[in-house]
Write an enzyme that holds these catalytic residues in place. Structure first.
Site, PDB file in Angstrom:
ATOM      1  N   CYS A  95       0.626  -1.081   0.279  1.00  0.00           N
ATOM      2  CA  CYS A  95       0.044   0.155  -0.027  1.00  0.00           C
ATOM      3  C   CYS A  95       0.731   1.694  -0.187  1.00  0.00           C
ATOM      4  O   CYS A  95       1.279   1.242   1.095  1.00  0.00           O
ATOM      5  CB  CYS A  95      -0.850   0.086   0.926  1.00  0.00           C
ATOM      6  SG  CYS A  95      -1.446   1.699   1.123  1.00  0.00           S
ATOM      7  N   CYS A 144      -0.164   4.446   2.362  1.00  0.00           N
ATOM      8  CA  CYS A 144      -0.201   3.735   3.734  1.00  0.00           C
ATOM      9  C   CYS A 144       1.550   4.232   3.619  1.00  0.00           C
ATOM     10  O   CYS A 144       1.889   4.878   4.423  1.00  0.00           O
ATOM     11  CB  CYS A 144      -0.076   2.560   4.026  1.00  0.00           C
ATOM     12  SG  CYS A 144      -1.921   1.668   3.450  1.00  0.00           S
ATOM     13  N   ASP A 145       1.972   3.837   3.515  1.00  0.00           N
ATOM     14  CA  ASP A 145       3.318   3.565   3.795  1.00  0.00           C
ATOM     15  C   ASP A 145       4.294   4.340   2.748  1.00  0.00           C
ATOM     16  O   ASP A 145       5.583   4.255   3.517  1.00  0.00           O
ATOM     17  CB  ASP A 145       3.965   1.541   3.601  1.00  0.00           C
ATOM     18  CG  ASP A 145       3.432   1.401   4.518  1.00  0.00           C
ATOM     19  OD1 ASP A 145       2.809   1.370   5.627  1.00  0.00           O
ATOM     20  OD2 ASP A 145       3.132   0.193   4.071  1.00  0.00           O
TER      21      ASP A 145
END
Ligand code: NAP
Length: 306
Positions: A132, A135-136
């Site tokens: 992701c 997200c990261d």
């Protein structure tokens, strides 16, 4: 006696549905599968969930969702549901050992990112391997990273990651992208992205954190290594809907079709979160649809006097 509301799955969608259903005095039962807490339990910091200005760890966020659901009386059962009978209410869900009966069911079984199946992929998940970028990506500021895949997701993630990374190498197993032309063009025009065609990732390297990837050129058979601090796997997602195949209306990719909020084609069966959303796939959107499903189920119970 049949449950009022049975919620299948305990990610952000399922647990939000549980919080709302429990606060409506519906005494919901959450049946959770193998990956209790859902996909957030395999990410590290969550920095885009509103209400946490300093961020929160994914597993901690899910533990808090759970506590909040328990506070209002949600009950939990662990069970790998193998078969369902949604032909008429009360709906039946069968595990190997027991049968659950419920007047309404909220399906929030989520989706799973497809993984390559590398020997060290799971071990380094959250330690440089990610599925992701939203997200990261932020954690790779100024670093070199790799993205695997050749579809729209991979191209989108590669472009997005150039905001943070100093260099992004896209690794694709063929010599043309599957992605739409517009997405592919964006990648090809981006000076921070280099594409390695006809290349497979054979393994991800690193002891505690990712330090590189092992590659194989599929045309020449030549092996090589590339030093990167992160490997983003973007080879598609699969909704966890095998259990409902042929029973509930789904799209071609197997995502449950919802209409008018969270309603499926079966009255009394609702769906929330990634199992019915291949577009947004965020914890906050999953939680939002979980809330909708609980309200929809509550109204259904009221109107059908069950
Ligand atoms: P996808 O279109 O199925 O592409 C998956 C990619 O991963 C393909 O290039 C495939 O290679 C590669 N792949 C699959 N298994 C692999 C493996 N084991 N090892 C290495 N590579 C592998 O999936 P997606 O990109 O997630 O897109 C899914 C759907 O969402 C598509 O309909 C897409 O258009 C849509 N989407 C749209 C947008 C947008 O428009 N903004 C953004 C994201 C997704 P091959 O090409 O060789 O098969």
């Amino acid at each position: 006696m049949a449950e009022n509301i049975l919620i299948l799955g305990s990610g952000p969608a399922g647990l939000t549905a549980a919080i709302y259903a429990a606060r409506a005095n519906l005494n919901p039962l959450v049946v959770e599968g193998i990956q209790a807490g859902g996909q957030l339990t395999i990410t590290s910091d969550v920095e885009n969930y509103p209400g946490f200005p300093k961020g929160i760890m994914g597993p901690e966020l899910m533990a808090d969702f759970r506590k909040q659901a328990e506070r209002f009386g949600t009950r939990f059962a662990i069970g790998d549901v193998k078969r369902v009978d949604f032909s008429k209410p009360p709906f039946k869900l069968f595990t190997e050992k027991e049968t659950f009966e419920a007047n309404t069911v909220i399906i929030s079984t989520g989706a799973s990112s497809n993984l390559i199946g590398l020997p060290n992929e799971m071990r380094l998940m959250g330690k440089g391997v990610s599925t992701c970028a939203t997200c990261d990506g932020f954690f790779f500021r100024g670093l070199e990273i790799a993205v695997v895949g050749g579809g729209d997701s991979a191209c989108e993630e590669a472009n997005f990651l150039t905001k943070f990374a100093s260099k992004v190498t896209m690794i694709h197993r063929r010599e043309s992208f599957r992605a739409s032309k517009i997405m592919a063009d964006r990648v090809l025009k981006n000076p921070k992205i280099k594409v390695l065609w006809n290349t497979a990732v054979e393994d991800v390297l690193g002891k505690d954190d990712v330090t590189g990837v092992k590659l194989k050129n599929l045309k020449t058979g030549e092996a090589s290594e590339l030093n990167v601090a992160g490997l983003f796997v973007a080879i598609g997602h699969s909704p966890n809907t095998k259990l409902f195949k042929g029973l509930i209306e789904m799209d071609e990719a197997g995502y449950i079709i919802t209409r008018n909020g969270s309603k499926t084609n079966i009255p009394g069966v609702f769906a929330a979160g990634d199992v019915q959303d291949h577009v947004y796939r965020q914890a906050i959107t999953a939680a939002g649809t979980g809330c909708m499903a609980a309200i929809d189920a509550e109204r259904y119970l009221e109107n059908s006097h069950l």
